[in-house]
Design a protein around this motif. Structure first.
Motif, PDB file in Angstrom:
ATOM      1  N   LYS A  74       0.833  -1.200   0.000  1.00  0.00           N
ATOM      2  CA  LYS A  74       0.000   0.000   0.000  1.00  0.00           C
ATOM      3  C   LYS A  74       0.870   1.253   0.000  1.00  0.00           C
ATOM      4  N   ASN A  75       1.941   1.240   0.793  1.00  0.00           N
ATOM      5  CA  ASN A  75       2.848   2.381   0.814  1.00  0.00           C
ATOM      6  C   ASN A  75       3.556   2.555  -0.519  1.00  0.00           C
ATOM      7  N   LEU A  76       3.884   1.455  -1.163  1.00  0.00           N
ATOM      8  CA  LEU A  76       4.538   1.529  -2.467  1.00  0.00           C
ATOM      9  C   LEU A  76       3.616   2.169  -3.502  1.00  0.00           C
ATOM     10  N   LEU A  77       2.355   1.821  -3.432  1.00  0.00           N
ATOM     11  CA  LEU A  77       1.375   2.422  -4.345  1.00  0.00           C
ATOM     12  C   LEU A  77       1.181   3.915  -4.077  1.00  0.00           C
ATOM     13  N   ASP A  78       1.351   4.320  -2.834  1.00  0.00           N
ATOM     14  CA  ASP A  78       1.143   5.722  -2.468  1.00  0.00           C
ATOM     15  C   ASP A  78       2.139   6.667  -3.108  1.00  0.00           C
ATOM     16  N   PHE A  79       3.240   6.138  -3.638  1.00  0.00           N
ATOM     17  CA  PHE A  79       4.196   7.007  -4.320  1.00  0.00           C
ATOM     18  C   PHE A  79       3.601   7.591  -5.594  1.00  0.00           C
ATOM     19  N   GLY A  80       2.615   6.897  -6.166  1.00  0.00           N
ATOM     20  CA  GLY A  80       1.931   7.426  -7.340  1.00  0.00           C
ATOM     21  C   GLY A  80       2.738   7.402  -8.614  1.00  0.00           C
ATOM     22  N   LYS A  81       3.836   6.661  -8.593  1.00  0.00           N
ATOM     23  CA  LYS A  81       4.671   6.558  -9.790  1.00  0.00           C
ATOM     24  C   LYS A  81       4.687   5.118 -10.286  1.00  0.00           C
ATOM     25  N   SER A  82       4.764   4.961 -11.600  1.00  0.00           N
ATOM     26  CA  SER A  82       4.876   3.628 -12.189  1.00  0.00           C
ATOM     27  C   SER A  82       5.646   3.744 -13.498  1.00  0.00           C
ATOM     28  N   TYR A  83       6.125   2.594 -13.982  1.00  0.00           N
ATOM     29  CA  TYR A  83       6.945   2.586 -15.185  1.00  0.00           C
ATOM     30  C   TYR A  83       6.459   1.501 -16.143  1.00  0.00           C
ATOM     31  N   PRO A  84       6.634   1.700 -17.442  1.00  0.00           N
ATOM     32  CA  PRO A  84       6.259   0.654 -18.399  1.00  0.00           C
ATOM     33  C   PRO A  84       7.090  -0.607 -18.181  1.00  0.00           C
ATOM     34  N   ILE A  85       6.460  -1.759 -18.371  1.00  0.00           N
ATOM     35  CA  ILE A  85       7.180  -3.029 -18.276  1.00  0.00           C
ATOM     36  C   ILE A  85       7.854  -3.283 -19.617  1.00  0.00           C
ATOM     37  N   LYS A  86       9.179  -3.213 -19.630  1.00  0.00           N
ATOM     38  CA  LYS A  86       9.929  -3.355 -20.879  1.00  0.00           C
ATOM     39  C   LYS A  86      10.379  -4.785 -21.115  1.00  0.00           C
ATOM     40  N   LYS A  87      10.687  -5.510 -20.043  1.00  0.00           N
ATOM     41  CA  LYS A  87      11.144  -6.887 -20.162  1.00  0.00           C
ATOM     42  C   LYS A  87       9.954  -7.831 -20.096  1.00  0.00           C
ATOM     43  N   ALA A  88       9.938  -8.841 -20.961  1.00  0.00           N
ATOM     44  CA  ALA A  88       8.825  -9.797 -20.981  1.00  0.00           C
ATOM     45  C   ALA A  88       8.700 -10.499 -19.637  1.00  0.00           C
ATOM     46  N   GLN A  89       7.463 -10.576 -19.125  1.00  0.00           N
ATOM     47  CA  GLN A  89       7.201 -11.235 -17.859  1.00  0.00           C
ATOM     48  C   GLN A  89       6.044 -12.218 -18.017  1.00  0.00           C
ATOM     49  N   ASN A  90       5.921 -13.099 -17.049  1.00  0.00           N
ATOM     50  CA  ASN A  90       4.828 -14.069 -17.043  1.00  0.00           C
ATOM     51  C   ASN A  90       3.529 -13.342 -16.716  1.00  0.00           C
ATOM     52  N   THR A  91       2.648 -13.203 -17.709  1.00  0.00           N
ATOM     53  CA  THR A  91       1.419 -12.423 -17.518  1.00  0.00           C
ATOM     54  C   THR A  91       0.189 -13.315 -17.357  1.00  0.00           C
ATOM     55  N   ASN A  92       0.363 -14.431 -16.693  1.00  0.00           N
ATOM     56  CA  ASN A  92      -0.772 -15.303 -16.400  1.00  0.00           C
ATOM     57  C   ASN A  92      -1.711 -14.586 -15.430  1.00  0.00           C
ATOM     58  N   ILE A  93      -2.934 -14.351 -15.851  1.00  0.00           N
ATOM     59  CA  ILE A  93      -3.901 -13.586 -15.058  1.00  0.00           C
ATOM     60  C   ILE A  93      -4.187 -14.260 -13.717  1.00  0.00           C
ATOM     61  N   GLU A  94      -3.950 -15.566 -13.618  1.00  0.00           N
ATOM     62  CA  GLU A  94      -4.178 -16.268 -12.356  1.00  0.00           C
ATOM     63  C   GLU A  94      -3.267 -15.736 -11.260  1.00  0.00           C
ATOM     64  N   ASN A  95      -2.072 -15.283 -11.623  1.00  0.00           N
ATOM     65  CA  ASN A  95      -1.147 -14.736 -10.625  1.00  0.00           C
ATOM     66  C   ASN A  95      -1.698 -13.440 -10.039  1.00  0.00           C
ATOM     67  N   LEU A  96      -2.231 -12.567 -10.905  1.00  0.00           N
ATOM     68  CA  LEU A  96      -2.839 -11.326 -10.421  1.00  0.00           C
ATOM     69  C   LEU A  96      -4.035 -11.632  -9.530  1.00  0.00           C
ATOM     70  N   ASN A  97      -4.912 -12.516  -9.976  1.00  0.00           N
ATOM     71  CA  ASN A  97      -6.114 -12.838  -9.198  1.00  0.00           C
ATOM     72  C   ASN A  97      -5.758 -13.414  -7.835  1.00  0.00           C
ATOM     73  N   PHE A  98      -4.692 -14.213  -7.788  1.00  0.00           N
ATOM     74  CA  PHE A  98      -4.261 -14.807  -6.526  1.00  0.00           C
ATOM     75  C   PHE A  98      -3.854 -13.724  -5.533  1.00  0.00           C
ATOM     76  N   ARG A 143      -5.409  -1.694 -12.441  1.00  0.00           N
ATOM     77  CA  ARG A 143      -5.118  -0.660 -13.443  1.00  0.00           C
ATOM     78  C   ARG A 143      -3.667  -0.786 -13.937  1.00  0.00           C
ATOM     79  N   LEU A 144      -2.759  -1.022 -13.015  1.00  0.00           N
ATOM     80  CA  LEU A 144      -1.360  -1.171 -13.399  1.00  0.00           C
ATOM     81  C   LEU A 144      -1.157  -2.398 -14.290  1.00  0.00           C
ATOM     82  N   TRP A 145      -1.822  -3.490 -13.940  1.00  0.00           N
ATOM     83  CA  TRP A 145      -1.684  -4.737 -14.703  1.00  0.00           C
ATOM     84  C   TRP A 145      -2.098  -4.534 -16.164  1.00  0.00           C
ATOM     85  N   TYR A 146      -3.290  -3.977 -16.357  1.00  0.00           N
ATOM     86  CA  TYR A 146      -3.819  -3.834 -17.719  1.00  0.00           C
ATOM     87  C   TYR A 146      -3.138  -2.694 -18.494  1.00  0.00           C
TER      88      TYR A 146
END
Length: 361
Positions: A288-312, A331-334
């Protein structure tokens, strides 16, 4: 995904083409799925990987050994051969029957294209081992693979992509009396004899930041840990097996804090599933504190985007009434964006904290 790839392969066969590029297959799947969003709903890259693995085991395709990998995780070859449809069984029925008292060879009977000389030699070695299993000692995976397959890295798909014989025989590591030992993780102990609370951190710098603050007596988002573990990314999935070396898991509470990105979610889910007997949960307030920074960056390196991981992950936040956090994580995921945990610095951790009495001297 599997059926779409079969359509793709049949189309190539009708054009008398013997191989295909992975990039062309992905373009075909995106088009037939109706765009990127629909493609990801069908499983995305992870679904593509699983389907190709199935088709490989069934003998419809095989990787081209002279080309490299695509640089994604899990890795896939950049080009593949399309095998012929009609394959005549190569192994004698009486030989298959002779080994069937200890081995399940049904996959090879169903898919005769898997009946290769190389595979048969492996099977004979495995059969001989199983005959003497009760008298054999446990060994590491690398030791057993060297014994059975002449390659200590046989189970590493990067080293040996055609390594599915154990899976095709429906054998487990236990059946072959072998264990996968990871590297021992690095950790800090605040000086207690019995560790009751531990925090796992994904990255090196954050490990030192948390260790420095904890050593000074500051709490870490409401937690005063007995130990802090450096996860070293996804390596912790295997190395966490050594937790028994430093703690009694019966009374241990472990908190995980990683980057806010698909890789971090995958690591956490894998930890929970690999070690169900250990009490592991997310360090919710850290996220929660990490999200409070209000900053994010594009994901440039390919990652495992299995939606089950997010839902978990978000299900745990929702169960603890972090509903706004859930919305933000989605929002960050999509948007294909990430937040590195290195935003949480030592200065940030001690800000507004009460200085322990011993540090006032």
């Amino acid at each position: 995904m599997y059926n779409l790839i079969k359509v793709f392969l049949n189309d190539y066969k009708q054009k008398n083409r013997k191989s295909f590029y992975l990039d062309d297959l992905e373009k075909f799947l995106l088009e037939k799925s109706g765009g990127s969003s629909a493609y990801h709903k069908k499983g995305g890259y992870h679904g593509l990987y699983e389907a190709l693995e199935t088709l490989l085991q069934e003998g419809y395709i095989k990787p081209m050994k002279t080309v490299g990998y695509n640089g994604k995780y899990p890795p896939l070859k950049l080009r593949w051969y399309i095998t012929e449809d009609v394959i005549t069984p190569r192994w004698k029925s009486e030989d298959i029957l002779r080994l069937s008292d200890l081995l399940d060879l049904s996959t090879y009977i169903k898919y005769p294209r898997l009946q290769t000389d190389r595979e048969w030699q492996f099977i004979l070695r495995i059969y001989e081992f199983l005959q003497n299993r009760d008298w054999r000692e446990w060994a590491s995976c690398e030791e057993r693979c060297l014994e059975l397959f002449d390659n200590e890295k046989f189970l590493d798909p990067k080293e040996e992509p055609d390594n599915g014989v154990i899976k095709r025989l429906k054998l487990s590591y236990e059946d072959l009396k072998m264990k996968k030992y990871g590297q021992m993780f690095a950790y800090w102990n605040r000086g207690v004899r019995q560790i009751k609370t531990a925090i796992i951190l994904e990255n090196h710098s954050t490990f030192f930041t948390f260790k420095r603050a904890a050593a000074k007596g500051y709490d870490l988002f409401g937690i005063i840990p007995d130990a802090i573990i450096y996860g070293q990314g996804k390596d912790i999935i295997s190395s966490f097996a050594f937790i028994h070396e430093i703690a009694d898991i019966g009374g241990l509470k472990v908190f995980y804090f990683g980057d806010i990105d698909p890789e971090g979610y995958m690591i956490y889910k894998s930890l929970r599933e690999t070690y169900p007997s250990v009490n592991i949960s997310l360090q919710l307030d850290a996220y929660k504190n990490l999200l409070d920074f209000g900053k994010s960056y594009p994901i440039k390196k390919a990652q495992n985007t299995n939606i089950e991981n997010l839902n978990f992950v978000i299900s745990e936040f929702a169960e603890n009434n972090y509903h706004e956090t859930v919305k933000h994580l989605k929002r960050l995921w999509y948007a294909n964006r990430r937040i590195p945990q290195e935003f949480i610095t030592y200065e940030y951790l001690i800000r507004s904290k009460t200085v322990p009495e011993r540090d006032k001297l």
